[in-house]
Design a protein around this motif. Structure first.
Motif, PDB file in Angstrom:
ATOM      1  N   ARG A  84       0.851  -1.236  -0.010  1.00 56.03           N
ATOM      2  CA  ARG A  84       0.100   0.164   0.114  1.00 56.03           C
ATOM      3  C   ARG A  84       0.884   1.171  -0.027  1.00 56.03           C
ATOM      4  N   LEU A  85       2.003   0.968   0.546  1.00 56.16           N
ATOM      5  CA  LEU A  85       2.833   2.315   0.825  1.00 56.16           C
ATOM      6  C   LEU A  85       3.695   2.545  -0.672  1.00 56.16           C
ATOM      7  N   ARG A  86       4.175   1.475  -1.227  1.00 56.17           N
ATOM      8  CA  ARG A  86       5.085   1.895  -2.302  1.00 56.17           C
ATOM      9  C   ARG A  86       4.154   2.597  -3.516  1.00 56.17           C
ATOM     10  N   PRO A  87       2.864   2.198  -3.732  1.00 53.60           N
ATOM     11  CA  PRO A  87       1.953   2.794  -4.812  1.00 53.60           C
ATOM     12  C   PRO A  87       1.975   4.483  -4.494  1.00 53.60           C
ATOM     13  N   ALA A  88       2.016   4.891  -3.109  1.00 54.26           N
ATOM     14  CA  ALA A  88       1.817   6.180  -2.675  1.00 54.26           C
ATOM     15  C   ALA A  88       3.088   6.933  -3.121  1.00 54.26           C
ATOM     16  N   ALA A  89       4.148   6.359  -3.400  1.00 55.72           N
ATOM     17  CA  ALA A  89       5.428   7.106  -3.604  1.00 55.72           C
ATOM     18  C   ALA A  89       5.130   8.069  -4.792  1.00 55.72           C
ATOM     19  N   ARG A  90       4.490   7.630  -5.870  1.00 52.70           N
ATOM     20  CA  ARG A  90       4.435   8.475  -7.020  1.00 52.70           C
ATOM     21  C   ARG A  90       3.908   9.774  -6.695  1.00 52.70           C
ATOM     22  N   GLU A  91       2.424   9.714  -6.035  1.00 54.96           N
ATOM     23  CA  GLU A  91       1.935  10.803  -5.600  1.00 54.96           C
ATOM     24  C   GLU A  91       2.540  11.887  -4.555  1.00 54.96           C
ATOM     25  N   VAL A  92       3.368  11.074  -3.800  1.00 54.49           N
ATOM     26  CA  VAL A  92       3.970  11.985  -2.798  1.00 54.49           C
ATOM     27  C   VAL A  92       5.025  12.603  -3.485  1.00 54.49           C
ATOM     28  N   LYS A  93       5.628  12.112  -4.264  1.00 54.66           N
ATOM     29  CA  LYS A  93       6.830  12.886  -4.957  1.00 54.66           C
ATOM     30  C   LYS A  93       6.339  13.958  -5.718  1.00 54.66           C
ATOM     31  N   ARG A  94       4.866  13.789  -6.418  1.00 57.05           N
ATOM     32  CA  ARG A  94       4.222  14.825  -7.309  1.00 57.05           C
ATOM     33  C   ARG A  94       4.267  16.133  -6.570  1.00 57.05           C
ATOM     34  N   TYR A  95       3.757  15.836  -5.199  1.00 61.31           N
ATOM     35  CA  TYR A  95       3.466  17.307  -4.615  1.00 61.31           C
ATOM     36  C   TYR A  95       4.908  17.963  -4.209  1.00 61.31           C
ATOM     37  N   GLY A  96       5.838  17.387  -4.173  1.00 59.97           N
ATOM     38  CA  GLY A  96       7.055  18.327  -4.073  1.00 59.97           C
ATOM     39  C   GLY A  96       7.481  18.697  -2.767  1.00 59.97           C
ATOM     40  N   VAL A  97       6.490  18.327  -1.762  1.00 54.39           N
ATOM     41  CA  VAL A  97       6.951  18.849  -0.397  1.00 54.39           C
ATOM     42  C   VAL A  97       7.883  17.797   0.240  1.00 54.39           C
ATOM     43  N   ARG A  98       8.835  18.391   0.946  1.00 53.67           N
ATOM     44  CA  ARG A  98       9.888  17.653   1.681  1.00 53.67           C
ATOM     45  C   ARG A  98       9.248  16.798   2.746  1.00 53.67           C
ATOM     46  N   ILE A  99       9.479  15.468   2.746  1.00 59.52           N
ATOM     47  CA  ILE A  99       9.194  14.854   3.903  1.00 59.52           C
ATOM     48  C   ILE A  99      10.286  14.501   4.959  1.00 59.52           C
ATOM     49  N   THR A 100      10.189  14.623   6.119  1.00 55.72           N
ATOM     50  CA  THR A 100      11.144  14.093   7.116  1.00 55.72           C
ATOM     51  C   THR A 100      10.364  13.619   8.370  1.00 55.72           C
ATOM     52  N   MET A 101      11.046  12.878   9.114  1.00 53.23           N
ATOM     53  CA  MET A 101      10.473  12.484  10.563  1.00 53.23           C
ATOM     54  C   MET A 101      11.445  12.519  11.867  1.00 53.23           C
ATOM     55  N   HIS A 102      10.929  12.338  12.929  1.00 52.33           N
ATOM     56  CA  HIS A 102      11.515  12.852  14.179  1.00 52.33           C
ATOM     57  C   HIS A 102      11.083  11.810  15.149  1.00 52.33           C
ATOM     58  N   PRO A 103      11.440  10.792  15.301  1.00 53.60           N
ATOM     59  CA  PRO A 103      11.249   9.760  16.591  1.00 53.60           C
ATOM     60  C   PRO A 103      11.394  10.583  18.064  1.00 53.60           C
ATOM     61  N   GLY A 104      10.719   9.903  18.914  1.00 58.59           N
ATOM     62  CA  GLY A 104      10.524  10.642  20.193  1.00 58.59           C
ATOM     63  C   GLY A 104      11.656  10.421  21.145  1.00 58.59           C
ATOM     64  N   GLN A 105      11.499  10.271  22.232  1.00 55.82           N
ATOM     65  CA  GLN A 105      12.502  10.380  23.516  1.00 55.82           C
ATOM     66  C   GLN A 105      12.736   8.948  23.456  1.00 55.82           C
ATOM     67  N   TYR A 106      12.305   8.043  23.076  1.00 55.95           N
ATOM     68  CA  TYR A 106      12.860   6.755  23.225  1.00 55.95           C
ATOM     69  C   TYR A 106      13.879   6.194  22.219  1.00 55.95           C
ATOM     70  N   VAL A 107      14.254   7.171  21.497  1.00 52.78           N
ATOM     71  CA  VAL A 107      15.460   6.674  20.660  1.00 52.78           C
ATOM     72  C   VAL A 107      16.708   7.455  21.299  1.00 52.78           C
ATOM     73  N   VAL A 108      17.604   6.548  21.766  1.00 48.36           N
ATOM     74  CA  VAL A 108      18.583   6.925  22.525  1.00 48.36           C
ATOM     75  C   VAL A 108      19.943   6.376  22.124  1.00 48.36           C
ATOM     76  N   LEU A 109      20.711   6.922  21.264  1.00 44.85           N
ATOM     77  CA  LEU A 109      21.751   6.126  20.551  1.00 44.85           C
ATOM     78  C   LEU A 109      23.011   6.267  21.491  1.00 44.85           C
TER      79      LEU A 109
END
Length: 301
Positions: A84-109
């Motif tokens: 379901r996710l892979r087919p969304a790639a084209r549409e996401v790219k079409r908008y040209g909005v930058r996508i980033t992520m930010h995991p929470g306090q439990y990611v502690v390297l």
DNA sequence: ACCCGTCAAGTCCGG
DNA sequence: CCGGACTTGACGGGT
């Protein structure tokens, strides 16, 4: 002016939400797929909203695929998610909005506990997988903080560096951000330069946990990519330390503009509780002052 | 429909 | 060693 703005995770009233929570006790193939499908549907809608508002960046919620890195998450579910996710790639790219992520306090390297670091790496691998499956470029980063102090900051920083160096794949998308208590922008620039990781500058954290650093060196950690900054305001007196206000103060934005100078393109995620309402208010105030913002390729839609 | 106890995970602090 | 804060709301079982 080549500053673009963006929001994170959801609309202020949660009618659109990429970050739905789920109880572990409720985790099953059916509930997982149901929640993921809702998150994905709203993700596309939030991209549309971002385009219509002229926003250049959007932060996808870390619960996009709930419990994706948990041991009770069945590997086979990922195939159905991917279909379901892979087919969304084209549409996401079409908008040209930058996508980033930010995991929470439990990611502690930099934790001294091996299990904590292992779980954090699993969680980051999941974040990378989402961005990879959407076919997004390197500018789609995953932002983390440097972690805890454990009574010895230098040793804690060394542990962070060792974890990143021992897991080379992290360098593909990992970015580090200054926090409001322990690691300043100067610390983040130092670590970013040593590890070749871009530094996300959070202006509110910087005001609560100030340091002297060289903005040019921070920008250089991006090696030509558009830097991501975070902006929020203090709700004022007698509130909890570090709490984010409903709206962002124009003065705070103008201070950030002053710090930025004319260094070129920049993406700023507004971390105000009122989300799109706060951004809309800021945009209106900027237009009133004749200050122009950068728009995404899909604007006006 | 509404109320309210509970929720994966980490770290720091105070007692 | 333990509980609360941090943040922080949203889920969902019970009424």
């Amino acid at each position: 002016m080549s500053i673009g703005l963006g929001i994170f995770c959801s609309t202020s009233d949660n009618t659109l939400n990429t970050n739905r929570k789920m109880r572990l006790s409720k985790l099953s193939r059916e509930t997982l797929l149901k929640t993921f499908k809702e998150n994905l549907r709203d993700f596309i809608e939030l991209l549309k909203l971002s385009c219509s508002m002229g926003l250049t960046i959007f932060r996808l919620g870390s619960n996009f695929i709930p419990f994706a890195s948990h041991e009770r998450f069945d590997e086979s579910w990922l195939l159905e998610v991917e279909s379901r996710l892979r087919p969304a790639a084209r549409e996401v790219k079409r908008y040209g909005v930058r996508i980033t992520m930010h995991p929470g306090q439990y990611v502690v390297l930099n934790s001294p506990r091996v299990k904590v670091v292992d779980r954090s790496l699993r969680e980051l691998a999941y974040h990378f997988w989402v961005l990879d499956t959407l076919g997004l470029p390197r500018e789609s980063i995953v932002v983390v903080h440097l972690g805890g102090l454990y009574g010895d900051k230098r040793e804690a920083l060394r542990r962070f560096e060792r974890t990143v160096e021992e897991n080379e794949w992290l360098a593909r998308r990992l970015a580090i951000e200054n926090d409001e208590r322990y690691y300043t922008a100067a610390d983040a620039v130092m670590a970013g330069e040593r590890l070749g990781l871009p530094v996300v500058f959070d202006y509110y954290h910087h005001k609560l946990n100030p340091s002297t650093f060289d903005m040019d060196r921070l920008v250089d950690t991006w090696r030509g990519a558009i830097p991501e900054f975070h902006l929020s305001s203090s709700p004022g007196s007698s509130r909890r330390f570090g709490e984010h206000a409903d709206f962002v103060r124009l003065d705070d934005f103008l201070e950030l503009v002053e710090l930025w100078g004319d260094r070129g393109m920049l993406d700023v995620i507004v971390e105000s509780k009122k989300k799109e309402k706060a951004v809309a208010k800021l945009i209106e105030e900027l237009e009133h002052r004749g200050i122009k913002l950068r728009k995404p390729p899909c604007y006006p839609s």
